[in-house]
Motif scaffolding. Sequence first.
Motif, PDB file in Angstrom:
ATOM      1  N   PRO A 191       1.714 -20.884  22.374  1.00  0.00           N
ATOM      2  CA  PRO A 191       2.589 -19.890  21.739  1.00  0.00           C
ATOM      3  C   PRO A 191       4.051 -20.319  21.723  1.00  0.00           C
ATOM      4  O   PRO A 191       4.788 -20.002  20.800  1.00  0.00           O
ATOM      5  N   ARG A 192       4.475 -21.039  22.772  1.00  0.00           N
ATOM      6  CA  ARG A 192       5.853 -21.545  22.830  1.00  0.00           C
ATOM      7  C   ARG A 192       5.844 -23.007  23.257  1.00  0.00           C
ATOM      8  O   ARG A 192       5.025 -23.422  24.061  1.00  0.00           O
ATOM      9  N   LYS A 193       6.758 -23.765  22.689  1.00  0.00           N
ATOM     10  CA  LYS A 193       6.858 -25.179  23.006  1.00  0.00           C
ATOM     11  C   LYS A 193       8.325 -25.527  23.242  1.00  0.00           C
ATOM     12  O   LYS A 193       9.208 -24.946  22.620  1.00  0.00           O
ATOM     13  N   ASN A 194       8.579 -26.496  24.120  1.00  0.00           N
ATOM     14  CA  ASN A 194       9.926 -27.023  24.253  1.00  0.00           C
ATOM     15  C   ASN A 194       9.944 -28.467  23.747  1.00  0.00           C
ATOM     16  O   ASN A 194       8.921 -28.985  23.295  1.00  0.00           O
TER      17      ASN A 194
ATOM     18  N   GLY B   2       0.855 -25.765  29.421  1.00  0.00           N
ATOM     19  CA  GLY B   2       0.406 -26.226  28.112  1.00  0.00           C
ATOM     20  C   GLY B   2       0.846 -27.649  27.826  1.00  0.00           C
ATOM     21  O   GLY B   2       0.074 -28.473  27.295  1.00  0.00           O
ATOM     22  N   THR B   3       2.068 -27.972  28.168  1.00  0.00           N
ATOM     23  CA  THR B   3       2.580 -29.331  27.961  1.00  0.00           C
ATOM     24  C   THR B   3       1.812 -30.334  28.816  1.00  0.00           C
ATOM     25  O   THR B   3       1.515 -31.452  28.374  1.00  0.00           O
ATOM     26  N   ALA B   4       1.469 -29.938  30.046  1.00  0.00           N
ATOM     27  CA  ALA B   4       0.690 -30.818  30.925  1.00  0.00           C
ATOM     28  C   ALA B   4      -0.676 -31.110  30.314  1.00  0.00           C
ATOM     29  O   ALA B   4      -1.176 -32.246  30.399  1.00  0.00           O
TER      30      ALA B   4
ATOM     31  N   SER C 115      -5.071 -29.894  19.383  1.00  0.00           N
ATOM     32  CA  SER C 115      -5.568 -28.516  19.448  1.00  0.00           C
ATOM     33  C   SER C 115      -4.784 -27.705  20.475  1.00  0.00           C
ATOM     34  O   SER C 115      -4.366 -26.571  20.208  1.00  0.00           O
ATOM     35  N   CYS C 116      -4.555 -28.290  21.667  1.00  0.00           N
ATOM     36  CA  CYS C 116      -3.768 -27.606  22.706  1.00  0.00           C
ATOM     37  C   CYS C 116      -2.341 -27.381  22.234  1.00  0.00           C
ATOM     38  O   CYS C 116      -1.756 -26.312  22.474  1.00  0.00           O
TER      39      CYS C 116
END
Length: 489
Positions: A304-307, A280-282, A298-299
């Motif tokens: 659902p989870r982010k760092n 997701g981060t990429a 949007s991404c």
Amino acid sequence: MCVSASMIKVNTYMFRRPFIAKHRPPSSLSTVRPAHTQPFPPHLSLLADKCTSMRQLQQIHAQMLVSATIHDNFAASRLLSFSALSINGDLIYASKLLNSVQQPNMFMWNTLIRGLAISPKPHEAVLLYTKMRRIGVTPGKHTFPFLLKACSSLQSVKSCKQVHSQVVKVGLDLDFHVVNNLIRGYSVSSGLMHARQLFDEMPDRNVNIWTTMVCGYAQSDRAQEALALFNEMVAKGFEPNGPSLSSVLSACAQSGCLDMGEKIHSYIMEKGFETEVILGTALVNMYAKNGALLMARSCFVNMPRKNIITWNVMISGLAVHGHAKEALELFQELEKHDVGPNDSTFVGVLSACCHAGMLDFGRKVFNSMRNVYGIEPKIQHYGCMVDLLGRSGMVLEAEELINRMPWKADLKILGALLSACGSHGNIEVAERVVKKMLLLENDNHGVYVVLSNMYADAGRWDDVSRLREIMKDGSLKKTPGWSLVGDED
């Protein structure tokens, strides 16, 4: 970690090969040690893995010498691992350790090569490998990936070719891991032709080798070849996994391949990949770097989870593309989540403050780094603040901030201050800045041009003539199209 008071201070004697006295035959009164009992304290090797500083490691090293444990290769290798690979290690100490071992094993050679490869002096890894070969040590399959990491950092096709010949010589030219690193080394060293030749000559390939070749094309701004090879990979039944897709997306972000990035995103959606943190981060990074901020946002929202890296790429993407208000709002939203900012976060936030001209908020953020978050500002943060102060006309305050830095100012920071002097007509500060810049680069013609223009704007024609004479005597000419600093917003 507790260390006994009996541990002695390390000195140069610690790196001398220990003298092991011959054991006397046991007398009839001696207590016979059972065969399974270890003659050396086994805990010292384990303690070496738990060190947090070189001071602690040196104390354990001293105890190993006293107890004659140091001649055991396993014990010595634990010392070497910490000193070569830990962020608190010492590569000079690691080199001395290796030299003090009578017969270092392959693991020890590989460990030091690995540590040198990721250091600021990767060429020393190549020199160590050369030394190893000269004394007759044959490399193993784990040696070459570390060595090729050094070649990639050096971006040297010549070094890659030399290592390639060694790989063939020892019969590892079909090893997937070694070949994968060779392809990467050639690709990042402007040797894409050699990388593709090696790729084509491989009778079998795994998904990692396909991915590395695709990334090589993408990072070399050859998006069409990258996309064609990616499609060929999928057509031949090699289904990319999350890490390989993340690598390709990172390549798209670096090279500006938005079209390819979008097709990769479609493939991810079609195959039902979960956009976990790394993938997701990429995606967020790829869209943000390419200026597609709506898709990036949007991404970001749908993850659902982010760092903290996810937050950083979104904040920086908004800031770089002029959406300073949104970037600062996102930073304030971050403070409500259970994710602590890091130094990269503040680079993005301070950059946003520069674009928005928010001096007071920028000061507050800069001061909060140390006082609130316990993060020591780095030179990038000082650079952002100098730029912010300069754009706001606070030239003297910007100069004072530079003087308070724990590091010597570089040309980039001084250039930002000189640009601010030119914008706000502060000749006094400009003269001091020019002197500092000339000490760093005595043939820097751009600083004379800026200062000359400032003298002309102030009507100080004698000073203009004086500078022209200096430029003429030094054969300094303005290079067409050269600029001292980046374009103003």
